[in-house]
Design a protein around this motif. Structure first.
Motif, PDB file in Angstrom:
ATOM      1  N   HIS A 161      13.172   2.559   2.760  1.00 28.35           N
ATOM      2  CA  HIS A 161      12.538   3.322   3.613  1.00 28.35           C
ATOM      3  C   HIS A 161      12.567   3.045   5.015  1.00 28.35           C
ATOM      4  O   HIS A 161      13.203   1.982   5.157  1.00 28.35           O
ATOM      5  CB  HIS A 161      11.129   3.653   3.018  1.00 28.35           C
ATOM      6  N   ARG A 214       0.379   4.953   2.326  1.00 25.95           N
ATOM      7  CA  ARG A 214      -0.297   5.830   3.198  1.00 25.95           C
ATOM      8  C   ARG A 214       0.505   5.498   4.374  1.00 25.95           C
ATOM      9  O   ARG A 214       0.930   4.775   4.948  1.00 25.95           O
ATOM     10  CB  ARG A 214      -1.461   5.542   3.447  1.00 25.95           C
ATOM     11  N   ASP A 216       2.536  -3.046  -4.674  1.00 24.39           N
ATOM     12  CA  ASP A 216       2.550  -2.742  -6.043  1.00 24.39           C
ATOM     13  C   ASP A 216       3.650  -1.978  -6.368  1.00 24.39           C
ATOM     14  O   ASP A 216       4.342  -1.258  -5.632  1.00 24.39           O
ATOM     15  CB  ASP A 216       1.376  -1.659  -6.112  1.00 24.39           C
TER      16      ASP A 216
HETATM   17  C1  LIG Z   1       0.471   2.066  -8.776  1.00 23.05           C
HETATM   18  C2  LIG Z   1       1.620   2.115  -7.832  1.00 23.05           C
HETATM   19  C3  LIG Z   1       2.903   1.931  -8.090  1.00 23.05           C
HETATM   20  C4  LIG Z   1       3.920   1.848  -7.299  1.00 23.05           C
HETATM   21  N1  LIG Z   1       5.110   1.883  -7.551  1.00 23.05           N
HETATM   22  C5  LIG Z   1       6.297   2.017  -6.819  1.00 23.05           C
HETATM   23  C6  LIG Z   1       7.528   1.824  -7.224  1.00 23.05           C
HETATM   24  O1  LIG Z   1       7.784   1.616  -8.501  1.00 23.05           O
HETATM   25  N2  LIG Z   1       8.576   1.812  -6.353  1.00 23.05           N
HETATM   26  C7  LIG Z   1       8.491   1.913  -5.042  1.00 23.05           C
HETATM   27  O2  LIG Z   1       9.368   2.100  -4.227  1.00 23.05           O
HETATM   28  N3  LIG Z   1       7.121   2.046  -4.486  1.00 23.05           N
HETATM   29  C8  LIG Z   1       5.913   1.901  -5.436  1.00 23.05           C
HETATM   30  N4  LIG Z   1       4.792   1.837  -4.953  1.00 23.05           N
HETATM   31  C9  LIG Z   1       4.701   2.025  -3.473  1.00 23.05           C
HETATM   32  C10 LIG Z   1       4.846   0.901  -2.559  1.00 23.05           C
HETATM   33  O3  LIG Z   1       3.828  -0.169  -3.035  1.00 23.05           O
HETATM   34  C11 LIG Z   1       4.502   1.027  -1.277  1.00 23.05           C
HETATM   35  O4  LIG Z   1       5.702   1.852  -0.655  1.00 23.05           O
HETATM   36  C12 LIG Z   1       4.646   0.126  -0.468  1.00 23.05           C
HETATM   37  O5  LIG Z   1       3.923   0.130   0.872  1.00 23.05           O
HETATM   38  C13 LIG Z   1       6.120  -0.715   0.205  1.00 23.05           C
HETATM   39  O6  LIG Z   1       5.996  -2.090   1.077  1.00 23.05           O
HETATM   40  P1  LIG Z   1       6.645  -2.365   1.892  1.00 23.05           P
HETATM   41  O7  LIG Z   1       6.433  -3.612   2.154  1.00 23.05           O
HETATM   42  O8  LIG Z   1       8.016  -1.946   2.086  1.00 23.05           O
HETATM   43  O9  LIG Z   1       5.891  -1.740   3.019  1.00 23.05           O
HETATM   44  P2  LIG Z   1       4.480  -1.878   3.761  1.00 23.05           P
HETATM   45  O10 LIG Z   1       4.645  -3.322   4.408  1.00 23.05           O
HETATM   46  O11 LIG Z   1       3.358  -1.775   2.800  1.00 23.05           O
HETATM   47  O12 LIG Z   1       4.409  -1.088   5.001  1.00 23.05           O
HETATM   48  C14 LIG Z   1       5.003  -0.888   6.123  1.00 23.05           C
HETATM   49  C15 LIG Z   1       5.057   0.778   6.706  1.00 23.05           C
HETATM   50  O13 LIG Z   1       6.003   1.275   5.868  1.00 23.05           O
HETATM   51  C16 LIG Z   1       5.180   2.520   5.627  1.00 23.05           C
HETATM   52  N5  LIG Z   1       5.401   3.031   4.060  1.00 23.05           N
HETATM   53  C17 LIG Z   1       5.325   2.223   2.913  1.00 23.05           C
HETATM   54  N6  LIG Z   1       6.205   2.806   1.706  1.00 23.05           N
HETATM   55  C18 LIG Z   1       6.929   3.721   2.324  1.00 23.05           C
HETATM   56  C19 LIG Z   1       7.839   4.781   1.680  1.00 23.05           C
HETATM   57  N7  LIG Z   1       7.769   4.848   0.511  1.00 23.05           N
HETATM   58  N8  LIG Z   1       8.425   5.605   2.586  1.00 23.05           N
HETATM   59  C20 LIG Z   1       8.040   5.697   3.955  1.00 23.05           C
HETATM   60  N9  LIG Z   1       7.385   4.640   4.621  1.00 23.05           N
HETATM   61  C21 LIG Z   1       6.354   3.766   3.860  1.00 23.05           C
HETATM   62  C22 LIG Z   1       3.944   2.359   5.760  1.00 23.05           C
HETATM   63  O14 LIG Z   1       2.937   3.498   5.862  1.00 23.05           O
HETATM   64  C23 LIG Z   1       3.824   1.377   6.825  1.00 23.05           C
HETATM   65  O15 LIG Z   1       3.622   2.116   7.998  1.00 23.05           O
HETATM   66  C24 LIG Z   1       3.633   1.760  -5.914  1.00 23.05           C
HETATM   67  C25 LIG Z   1       2.531   1.911  -5.234  1.00 23.05           C
HETATM   68  C26 LIG Z   1       1.520   1.991  -6.419  1.00 23.05           C
HETATM   69  C27 LIG Z   1       0.039   1.686  -5.659  1.00 23.05           C
END
Ligand SMILES: Cc1cc2nc3c(=O)[nH]c(=O)nc-3n(C[C@H](O)[C@H](O)[C@H](O)COP(=O)(O)OP(=O)(O)OC[C@H]3O[C@@H](n4cnc5c(N)ncnc54)[C@H](O)[C@@H]3O)c2cc1C
Length: 292
Positions: free
Chosen positions: A122, A274, A100
């Motif tokens: 991140h 989370r 998201d």
């Molecule tokens: C309504 C909504 C709006 C959002 N808007 C944004 C946005 O505009 N910009 C943005 O960057 N994110 C945003 N997010 C958050 C984003 O969706 C998550 O951070 C997402 O999990 C990132 O995906 P990934 O594939 O990098 O990691 P994932 O595959 O989901 O997770 C991999 C690992 O990384 C960890 N992780 C995930 N996010 C973070 C983080 N930020 N810092 C440290 N560890 C992390 C998880 O806990 C997991 O262990 C939003 C979420 C929601 C619900």
């Protein structure tokens, strides 16, 4: 889970009214047309596509479910639209990599509609952060939603935003979408306050208060959102929006609900990710012992 206020009996004059609207729910193919960096912590993807003409996002807490390629194979598997102009999607059988993100700066230029997504870099990058790290013009994604939008309150004289790096984009939208007369105070955690100020200044030329609740480490040690909120203060005319790492929000949510006993329409609390959970589902309760 998002603690959005009930909107069954809208009273547009109510102090905390937030207008709700439904958007066409579809899956849109998107092409990356620019990759920039609004701040060192973020990659900004500018997207457009053949079905973007009615892409709509009128709420600061909106999200588009964004489907990324499989990080191992590079294959993009995603929902497809049921038909041109229709409301509905068909989900694929194969695994998908949807995350998201907050739609930013929806705008029309040269007959096309564009939207930005700011993706935080991140330390445990999953499919989204990995994609962003090497994104290039011409890359393809699929966006589903926003299914609905809940606008920023236009009546509350004061808004307090409690955000981390993932919800700073939403805070930027709040700054741009509340009236100029609204007093906005922003509490930021897990992110350097100077960096947050520089990033937020790109959204609106207006004054706002900025406070740090601490950087925190992996388990948010040192972050006390309740103490930070008490310092800033919440009165009967203050709307509170809090979003970010879900477990860090639990004490704050309990404080709003049980200590301050705020009415449901006066706050929204949303888990954006989370610690330790891939593809966190923000519909899940952030506080299992107090889910509703
Ligand atoms: C309504 C909504 C709006 C959002 N808007 C944004 C946005 O505009 N910009 C943005 O960057 N994110 C945003 N997010 C958050 C984003 O969706 C998550 O951070 C997402 O999990 C990132 O995906 P990934 O594939 O990098 O990691 P994932 O595959 O989901 O997770 C991999 C690992 O990384 C960890 N992780 C995930 N996010 C973070 C983080 N930020 N810092 C440290 N560890 C992390 C998880 O806990 C997991 O262990 C939003 C979420 C929601 C619900």
């Amino acid at each position: 889970m998002t603690d959005a206020a009930p909107t069954t009996v809208p009273d547009e004059t109510a102090l905390f009214h937030r207008a709700a609207r439904r958007n066409r729910f579809t899956a849109r193919e998107a092409t990356v047309v620019a990759v920039t960096s609004p701040a060192p912590e973020y990659v900004r993807l500018t997207l457009t596509g053949p079905d973007f003409a009615d892409f709509t996002s009128t709420g600061p807490g909106d999200h588009a479910r964004t489907f990324f390629p499989d990080p191992r194979t590079g294959e993009l598997v995603a929902p497809v639209a049921t038909g041109p102009g229709e409301d509905g999607i068909v989900r694929p059988q194969a695994p998908t990599f949807g995350r998201d993100f907050t739609p930013l700066h929806v705008r029309d230029e040269d007959g096309r509609r564009f939207v930005d997504l700011d993706i935080l870099r991140h330390d445990s990058p999953g499919p989204a952060a990995q994609f962003a790290a090497t994104a290039a013009v011409g890359d393809r994604l699929v966006l589903v939603g926003p299914r609905g939008s809940t606008s920023a309150t236009q009546n509350a004289p004061r808004v307090v935003l409690v955000v981390d790096g993932t919800s700073l984009p939403a805070a930027g939208r709040w700054l741009a979408e509340v009236p100029a007369s609204t007093d906005v105070e922003i509490i930021v955690w897990g992110h350097a306050v100077e960096a947050a100020h520089a990033y937020l200044s790109g959204f609106a030329d207006r004054a706002f208060g900025l406070h740090s609740a601490g950087r925190g480490e992996g388990d948010h040690g040192g972050v006390d959102l309740v103490a930070a909120l008490e310092t800033v203060g919440v009165d009967a005319a203050t709307y509170v929006f809090a979003a970010g790492e879900a477990s860090a929000l639990v004490p704050l949510r309990r404080h709003l609900r049980h200590t301050l006993r705020l009415p449901r329409e006066q706050y929204a609390v949303s888990g954006y990710w989370r610690i330790g959970v891939e593809a966190w589902d923000h519909h899940a309760p952030i506080d299992p012992i107090d889910p509703d």
